[in-house]
Motif scaffolding. Structure first.
Motif, PDB file in Angstrom:
ATOM      1  N   SER A 226       0.832  -1.215   0.000  1.00  0.00           N
ATOM      2  CA  SER A 226       0.000   0.000   0.000  1.00  0.00           C
ATOM      3  C   SER A 226       0.865   1.262   0.000  1.00  0.00           C
ATOM      4  O   SER A 226       0.445   2.303   0.492  1.00  0.00           O
ATOM      5  CB  SER A 226      -0.929   0.004   1.222  1.00  0.00           C
ATOM      6  OG  SER A 226      -0.179  -0.095   2.426  1.00  0.00           O
ATOM      7  N   LEU A 227       2.057   1.161  -0.565  1.00  0.00           N
ATOM      8  CA  LEU A 227       2.994   2.280  -0.535  1.00  0.00           C
ATOM      9  C   LEU A 227       2.555   3.462  -1.396  1.00  0.00           C
ATOM     10  O   LEU A 227       2.823   4.613  -1.059  1.00  0.00           O
ATOM     11  CB  LEU A 227       4.388   1.815  -0.980  1.00  0.00           C
ATOM     12  CG  LEU A 227       5.121   0.849  -0.048  1.00  0.00           C
ATOM     13  CD1 LEU A 227       6.447   0.428  -0.674  1.00  0.00           C
ATOM     14  CD2 LEU A 227       5.358   1.493   1.311  1.00  0.00           C
ATOM     15  N   LEU A 228       1.897   3.191  -2.524  1.00  0.00           N
ATOM     16  CA  LEU A 228       1.539   4.244  -3.477  1.00  0.00           C
ATOM     17  C   LEU A 228       0.021   4.403  -3.539  1.00  0.00           C
ATOM     18  O   LEU A 228      -0.680   3.505  -4.018  1.00  0.00           O
ATOM     19  CB  LEU A 228       2.070   3.905  -4.877  1.00  0.00           C
ATOM     20  CG  LEU A 228       3.576   3.688  -4.999  1.00  0.00           C
ATOM     21  CD1 LEU A 228       3.929   3.267  -6.425  1.00  0.00           C
ATOM     22  CD2 LEU A 228       4.330   4.957  -4.619  1.00  0.00           C
ATOM     23  N   PRO A 229      -0.516   5.529  -3.083  1.00  0.00           N
ATOM     24  CA  PRO A 229      -1.969   5.747  -3.124  1.00  0.00           C
ATOM     25  C   PRO A 229      -2.518   5.628  -4.550  1.00  0.00           C
ATOM     26  O   PRO A 229      -2.007   6.236  -5.471  1.00  0.00           O
ATOM     27  CB  PRO A 229      -2.120   7.184  -2.600  1.00  0.00           C
ATOM     28  CG  PRO A 229      -0.899   7.428  -1.785  1.00  0.00           C
ATOM     29  CD  PRO A 229       0.195   6.660  -2.470  1.00  0.00           C
ATOM     30  N   GLY A 230      -3.559   4.815  -4.692  1.00  0.00           N
ATOM     31  CA  GLY A 230      -4.186   4.656  -5.992  1.00  0.00           C
ATOM     32  C   GLY A 230      -3.526   3.630  -6.885  1.00  0.00           C
ATOM     33  O   GLY A 230      -4.066   3.279  -7.936  1.00  0.00           O
ATOM     34  N   HIS A 231      -2.360   3.140  -6.491  1.00  0.00           N
ATOM     35  CA  HIS A 231      -1.628   2.194  -7.333  1.00  0.00           C
ATOM     36  C   HIS A 231      -1.277   0.904  -6.609  1.00  0.00           C
ATOM     37  O   HIS A 231      -0.945  -0.082  -7.254  1.00  0.00           O
ATOM     38  CB  HIS A 231      -0.328   2.826  -7.850  1.00  0.00           C
ATOM     39  CG  HIS A 231      -0.540   3.965  -8.779  1.00  0.00           C
ATOM     40  ND1 HIS A 231      -0.883   3.804 -10.097  1.00  0.00           N
ATOM     41  CD2 HIS A 231      -0.475   5.306  -8.574  1.00  0.00           C
ATOM     42  CE1 HIS A 231      -1.010   5.003 -10.679  1.00  0.00           C
ATOM     43  NE2 HIS A 231      -0.772   5.911  -9.775  1.00  0.00           N
ATOM     44  N   GLY A 232      -1.297   0.913  -5.302  1.00  0.00           N
ATOM     45  CA  GLY A 232      -0.860  -0.254  -4.551  1.00  0.00           C
ATOM     46  C   GLY A 232       0.606  -0.115  -4.174  1.00  0.00           C
ATOM     47  O   GLY A 232       0.990   0.785  -3.445  1.00  0.00           O
ATOM     48  N   GLY A 233       1.440  -1.008  -4.704  1.00  0.00           N
ATOM     49  CA  GLY A 233       2.857  -0.974  -4.394  1.00  0.00           C
ATOM     50  C   GLY A 233       3.704  -0.644  -5.610  1.00  0.00           C
ATOM     51  O   GLY A 233       3.195  -0.439  -6.717  1.00  0.00           O
ATOM     52  N   LEU A 234       5.018  -0.614  -5.404  1.00  0.00           N
ATOM     53  CA  LEU A 234       5.928  -0.348  -6.519  1.00  0.00           C
ATOM     54  C   LEU A 234       5.873  -1.471  -7.549  1.00  0.00           C
ATOM     55  O   LEU A 234       5.995  -1.224  -8.750  1.00  0.00           O
ATOM     56  CB  LEU A 234       7.358  -0.186  -5.993  1.00  0.00           C
ATOM     57  CG  LEU A 234       7.656   1.073  -5.184  1.00  0.00           C
ATOM     58  CD1 LEU A 234       9.138   1.135  -4.833  1.00  0.00           C
ATOM     59  CD2 LEU A 234       7.254   2.324  -5.942  1.00  0.00           C
ATOM     60  N   PHE A 235       5.679  -2.696  -7.076  1.00  0.00           N
ATOM     61  CA  PHE A 235       5.572  -3.819  -8.007  1.00  0.00           C
ATOM     62  C   PHE A 235       4.351  -3.643  -8.910  1.00  0.00           C
ATOM     63  O   PHE A 235       4.382  -3.954 -10.099  1.00  0.00           O
ATOM     64  CB  PHE A 235       5.474  -5.123  -7.217  1.00  0.00           C
ATOM     65  CG  PHE A 235       5.918  -6.343  -7.984  1.00  0.00           C
ATOM     66  CD1 PHE A 235       6.377  -6.254  -9.300  1.00  0.00           C
ATOM     67  CD2 PHE A 235       5.900  -7.591  -7.385  1.00  0.00           C
ATOM     68  CE1 PHE A 235       6.791  -7.378  -9.997  1.00  0.00           C
ATOM     69  CE2 PHE A 235       6.307  -8.721  -8.074  1.00  0.00           C
ATOM     70  CZ  PHE A 235       6.748  -8.607  -9.381  1.00  0.00           C
ATOM     71  N   ASP A 236       3.253  -3.122  -8.351  1.00  0.00           N
ATOM     72  CA  ASP A 236       2.062  -2.847  -9.152  1.00  0.00           C
ATOM     73  C   ASP A 236       2.318  -1.756 -10.187  1.00  0.00           C
ATOM     74  O   ASP A 236       1.797  -1.806 -11.300  1.00  0.00           O
ATOM     75  CB  ASP A 236       0.901  -2.395  -8.247  1.00  0.00           C
ATOM     76  CG  ASP A 236       0.506  -3.458  -7.246  1.00  0.00           C
ATOM     77  OD1 ASP A 236       0.238  -4.593  -7.665  1.00  0.00           O
ATOM     78  OD2 ASP A 236       0.459  -3.155  -6.046  1.00  0.00           O
ATOM     79  N   ARG A 237       3.128  -0.762  -9.800  1.00  0.00           N
ATOM     80  CA  ARG A 237       3.359   0.378 -10.679  1.00  0.00           C
ATOM     81  C   ARG A 237       4.420   0.095 -11.731  1.00  0.00           C
ATOM     82  O   ARG A 237       4.349   0.594 -12.858  1.00  0.00           O
ATOM     83  CB  ARG A 237       3.780   1.585  -9.828  1.00  0.00           C
ATOM     84  CG  ARG A 237       4.049   2.880 -10.578  1.00  0.00           C
ATOM     85  CD  ARG A 237       2.811   3.440 -11.213  1.00  0.00           C
ATOM     86  NE  ARG A 237       2.535   2.848 -12.518  1.00  0.00           N
ATOM     87  CZ  ARG A 237       1.408   2.993 -13.179  1.00  0.00           C
ATOM     88  NH1 ARG A 237       0.413   3.668 -12.676  1.00  0.00           N
ATOM     89  NH2 ARG A 237       1.256   2.436 -14.356  1.00  0.00           N
ATOM     90  N   PHE A 238       5.441  -0.687 -11.374  1.00  0.00           N
ATOM     91  CA  PHE A 238       6.578  -0.890 -12.264  1.00  0.00           C
ATOM     92  C   PHE A 238       6.616  -2.278 -12.892  1.00  0.00           C
ATOM     93  O   PHE A 238       7.643  -2.663 -13.463  1.00  0.00           O
ATOM     94  CB  PHE A 238       7.886  -0.633 -11.512  1.00  0.00           C
ATOM     95  CG  PHE A 238       8.095   0.808 -11.153  1.00  0.00           C
ATOM     96  CD1 PHE A 238       8.562   1.714 -12.097  1.00  0.00           C
ATOM     97  CD2 PHE A 238       7.816   1.266  -9.878  1.00  0.00           C
ATOM     98  CE1 PHE A 238       8.740   3.050 -11.784  1.00  0.00           C
ATOM     99  CE2 PHE A 238       7.994   2.603  -9.550  1.00  0.00           C
ATOM    100  CZ  PHE A 238       8.457   3.504 -10.503  1.00  0.00           C
ATOM    101  N   ASP A 239       5.503  -3.021 -12.816  1.00  0.00           N
ATOM    102  CA  ASP A 239       5.499  -4.352 -13.424  1.00  0.00           C
ATOM    103  C   ASP A 239       5.671  -4.273 -14.939  1.00  0.00           C
ATOM    104  O   ASP A 239       6.331  -5.120 -15.547  1.00  0.00           O
ATOM    105  CB  ASP A 239       4.231  -5.123 -13.059  1.00  0.00           C
ATOM    106  CG  ASP A 239       2.954  -4.308 -13.298  1.00  0.00           C
ATOM    107  OD1 ASP A 239       3.041  -3.193 -13.842  1.00  0.00           O
ATOM    108  OD2 ASP A 239       1.872  -4.792 -12.922  1.00  0.00           O
ATOM    109  N   GLY A 240       5.082  -3.230 -15.560  1.00  0.00           N
ATOM    110  CA  GLY A 240       5.247  -3.056 -16.996  1.00  0.00           C
ATOM    111  C   GLY A 240       6.686  -2.739 -17.374  1.00  0.00           C
ATOM    112  O   GLY A 240       7.227  -3.268 -18.350  1.00  0.00           O
ATOM    113  N   MET A 241       7.326  -1.872 -16.594  1.00  0.00           N
ATOM    114  CA  MET A 241       8.729  -1.547 -16.837  1.00  0.00           C
ATOM    115  C   MET A 241       9.609  -2.770 -16.651  1.00  0.00           C
ATOM    116  O   MET A 241      10.632  -2.929 -17.339  1.00  0.00           O
ATOM    117  CB  MET A 241       9.165  -0.419 -15.893  1.00  0.00           C
ATOM    118  CG  MET A 241      10.582   0.077 -16.127  1.00  0.00           C
ATOM    119  SD  MET A 241      10.806   0.835 -17.759  1.00  0.00           S
ATOM    120  CE  MET A 241      10.025   2.440 -17.488  1.00  0.00           C
ATOM    121  N   LEU A 242       9.220  -3.641 -15.741  1.00  0.00           N
ATOM    122  CA  LEU A 242       9.956  -4.881 -15.516  1.00  0.00           C
ATOM    123  C   LEU A 242      10.010  -5.715 -16.793  1.00  0.00           C
ATOM    124  O   LEU A 242      11.084  -6.100 -17.256  1.00  0.00           O
ATOM    125  CB  LEU A 242       9.273  -5.676 -14.395  1.00  0.00           C
ATOM    126  CG  LEU A 242       9.836  -7.050 -14.051  1.00  0.00           C
ATOM    127  CD1 LEU A 242      11.203  -6.922 -13.413  1.00  0.00           C
ATOM    128  CD2 LEU A 242       8.882  -7.789 -13.120  1.00  0.00           C
TER     129      LEU A 242
END
Length: 262
Positions: A226-242
């Motif tokens: 729950s680190l990023l409001p509206g996105h969940g975590g960094l893994f949720d936000r950067f999975d595409g970049m991964l």
């Protein structure tokens, strides 16, 4: 149009959070050097921490994440041949510490560190312009997919794993990536092949997104954290970049990159 009441409720929070991420990310990419290295190491370590917690909440996630971040930091200072064992080592550490889902952890932790290493190579070897290209392809893929999926709707891409993703959003992401490639053709001396590469990178980013959704589904969680409001975590936000970064590492071995540049 298939817009439904309430489906836009998270948009403001997502946009505000994305704006902060964009400012920090673009700033570090622009500055390069230790700024970008620090960002990449921290993001990679946090993603390993989130991955560990999702797969086994009893495992020493902070320790494993610290080892992963340290490995990536040292790997950047070494020739690639010596860096590769370091990028794989945290997977073995986690394999020994987790009580369950060890293979999933090993695969994704290696992908996270390879992606981080690939981003460092891209920024160091090709500069801000091409690091920006990669980021733009991933971002427009996500944005186009988000809005097309909600305005157009239609058949689901893989409802069992990612129930919100549609084929309309998937294809819209490819088209948006092609536009980014075309803009680079017009604004730089790169060849037309960059359009095809942009579409392929878009596809890889979507695969990274779906793969992360599959991990969350298997772990029984909605967000990686729950680190990023509206996105969940960094893994949720950067999975595409991964997915995009790991794929680009392969592309660089198959075609001249950037294509057409002398």
């Amino acid at each position: 149009m298939t817009s439904k009441p309430g489906q836009w409720d998270d948009l403001i929070v997502r946009v505000a959070s994305s704006a902060v991420i964009a400012v920090v990310g673009i700033g570090c990419v622009w500055l390069g050097g230790w700024f970008f290295l620090a960002l990449t190491v921290v993001v990679s370590a946090v993603m390993v921490w989130e991955l560990t917690r999702m797969l086994d909440d009893q495992a020493p996630a902070l320790v494993i994440a610290a080892i992963a971040g340290g490995a990536l930091l040292v790997a950047d200072l070494l020739p690639p041949g010596f860096a590769l064992p370091l990028l794989l080592a945290p997977a073995f550490v986690g394999f020994g510490q987790l009580r369950q889902r060890r293979a999933t952890f090993a695969i994704f932790s290696v992908m996270i560190l390879l992606a981080g290493f690939g981003l460092l190579i891209l920024r160091n070897d090709f500069g801000f312009v091409w690091m920006l290209w990669l980021a733009l392809v991933v971002i427009v893929t996500d944005i186009a997919g988000y809005f097309a999926g909600r305005f157009i709707g239609g058949p689901k891409f893989w409802p069992r794993v990612s129930p919100k993703k549609t084929w309309s959003g998937t294809v819209a992401g490819w088209i948006a990536a092609a536009v980014v490639g075309w803009i680079y053709v017009l604004q730089t001396d790169v060849g037309l092949q960059i359009i095809g590469i942009s579409i392929a990178v878009s596809m890889a980013s979507q695969m990274g997104d779906v793969a992360e959704s599959a991990v969350k589904r298997r772990a029984g969680v909605k967000d990686s954290s729950s680190l990023l409001p509206g996105h969940g975590g960094l893994f949720d936000r950067f999975d595409g970049m991964l997915g995009a970064s790991v794929f680009l590492l392969l592309v660089e071995q198959l075609v001249d990159f950037p294509p057409g540049v002398l």
